[in-house]
Design a protein around this motif. Structure first.
Motif, PDB file in Angstrom:
ATOM      1  N   CYS A   1     -37.218  84.233 -84.867  1.00 32.92           N
ATOM      2  CA  CYS A   1     -36.953  85.057 -85.917  1.00 32.92           C
ATOM      3  C   CYS A   1     -35.760  85.047 -86.449  1.00 32.92           C
ATOM      4  O   CYS A   1     -34.712  84.424 -86.135  1.00 32.92           O
ATOM      5  CB  CYS A   1     -36.409  86.602 -84.859  1.00 32.92           C
ATOM      6  SG  CYS A   1     -35.947  87.931 -85.752  1.00 32.92           S
TER       7      CYS A   1
ATOM      8  N   CYS B   1     -35.275  88.830 -91.032  1.00 34.33           N
ATOM      9  CA  CYS B   1     -35.597  89.235 -92.101  1.00 34.33           C
ATOM     10  C   CYS B   1     -35.838  90.770 -92.175  1.00 34.33           C
ATOM     11  O   CYS B   1     -35.806  91.469 -93.290  1.00 34.33           O
ATOM     12  CB  CYS B   1     -36.949  88.902 -92.541  1.00 34.33           C
ATOM     13  SG  CYS B   1     -38.324  89.356 -91.768  1.00 34.33           S
TER      14      CYS B   1
ATOM     15  N   CYS C   1     -40.289  93.907 -90.060  1.00 34.32           N
ATOM     16  CA  CYS C   1     -40.791  94.818 -89.205  1.00 34.32           C
ATOM     17  C   CYS C   1     -40.177  96.101 -89.081  1.00 34.32           C
ATOM     18  O   CYS C   1     -40.949  97.018 -89.059  1.00 34.32           O
ATOM     19  CB  CYS C   1     -40.571  93.938 -87.547  1.00 34.32           C
ATOM     20  SG  CYS C   1     -38.705  93.598 -87.355  1.00 34.32           S
TER      21      CYS C   1
HETATM   22  S1  SF4 Z   1     -40.091  90.806 -88.951  1.00 32.80           S
HETATM   23 FE1  SF4 Z   1     -38.733  91.341 -87.527  1.00 32.80          FE
HETATM   24  S2  SF4 Z   1     -39.013  90.116 -85.488  1.00 32.80           S
HETATM   25 FE2  SF4 Z   1     -40.132  89.278 -87.259  1.00 32.80          FE
HETATM   26  S3  SF4 Z   1     -39.009  87.545 -87.943  1.00 32.80           S
HETATM   27 FE3  SF4 Z   1     -38.462  89.241 -89.165  1.00 32.80          FE
HETATM   28  S4  SF4 Z   1     -36.923  90.271 -88.204  1.00 32.80           S
HETATM   29 FE4  SF4 Z   1     -37.504  88.986 -86.817  1.00 32.80          FE
END
Ligand code: SF4
Ligand code: SF4
Length: 287
Positions: free
Chosen positions: A180, A183, A186
């Protein structure tokens, strides 16, 4: 060392995509209700076996046109057919070598204690391990910001089973780097605001600190964006791998080269569909 190598080769030959070994001492901080030695007091090693969820079985959910393929494949076939055969093969391999092997299916660790203790000091007879935490202890990966366990190979796309054994196997090192990258795609993708990026908590296992957002699990349990409620116990966590939050994570991990099993084509090719609390369907503004 040679026996551990042979065991891992047997597991991979029997279909395991991931094999990690934790010494039972890495569970010292775990309560009796979730401790491997509550099931097998002489256990010395915890063997965590993983099988990938093929990316393609998420395609129907991603397109919003077919939900049963994922439910059948990832919810039933991978854990209860393919991985179960791997698990029994590993247990058989151990017992052929005269070490006792206790195979464990992945049961919802959130279920409350049930039944009565049969000996003083022992927990009620529904002891369950947290398989994701066991996978951390076995060096297979770490928790991501969204609260899902992620491996460098497949991100959140795998299922686990476990074999406890009294064989003293060579442990794998803990996974020191995170898949992770924080970013937060999610959290942005969740149309119900269930991942609270302002309330980050630290999950600590074996001294390893993993920042995880506060998740509103009640909202996830009722989510109609691809999440599947836990079929084994009402208090169990839902399966979110096919939900828009985790599908957005899968797309990001592949696009940014953060996992090994990235395919030649992008996972997300059209704007994601989403369902709000009122049940209205809309499309994200961009891919
Ligand atoms: S979407 Fe969420 S869980 Fe996936 S890499 Fe990005 S911050 Fe991490
Ligand atoms: S499962 Fe649904 S409610 Fe929960 S974080 Fe994912 S998209 Fe949001």
């Amino acid at each position: 060392m040679a026996f551990t190598t042979e065991l891992k080769e047997a597991a991979r030959a029997a279909g395991a995509d991931l094999v990690g070994i934790s010494p039972v001492a890495r569970f010292d901080e775990v309560s009796a209700a979730h401790h491997p030695c509550s099931i097998f007091p002489e256990a010395r090693s915890v063997v965590v076996l993983g099988k990938r969820i093929a990316r393609g079985c998420l395609r129907g959910v991603e397109e919003g046109t077919q939900f049963q393929i994922y439910a059948q494949y990832a919810g039933n076939w991978v854990p209860d057919r393919f991985l179960a055969l791997t698990t029994v093969t590993v247990a058989t391999f151990l017992e052929d070598n005269r070490w006792e092997a206790v195979p464990l299916p992945n049961l919802p660790v959130q279920a409350p204690p049930m039944g009565v203790s049969v000996r003083p000091g022992t927990p009620p007879p529904n002891v369950m391990l947290d398989f994701d935490e066991a996978a951390v202890r076995a060096g297979l990966g770490r928790f991501g910001f969204n609260g899902e366990f992620m491996t460098p190979q497949f991100g959140p796309r795998q299922r686990f089973q476990i074999v406890l054994t009294d064989a003293e196997l060579d442990p794998d090192p803990l996974c020191e780097t995170s898949v992770c990258d924080n970013c937060r795609a999610c959290a942005s993708a969740c149309p119900l605001g269930a991942i609270d990026g302002d309330a980050v908590q630290e999950r600590v296992i074996c001294g390893m600190k993993m920042p995880v957002a506060k998740v509103d699990w009640a909202t996830c349990n009722a989510c109609r964006n691809g999440a599947i409620p836990n079929g084994l116990h009402p208090s169990g966590r839902p399966d979110r791998v096919a939900a828009v939050c985790i599908r957005s994570c899968i797309h990001h991990l592949e696009q940014d080269g953060l996992i090994e099993n990235a395919l030649q084509t992008p996972f997300r090719r059209r704007p994601a569909w989403q369902v709000d609390r009122a049940g209205d369907v809309s499309l994200a503004e961009e891919v």
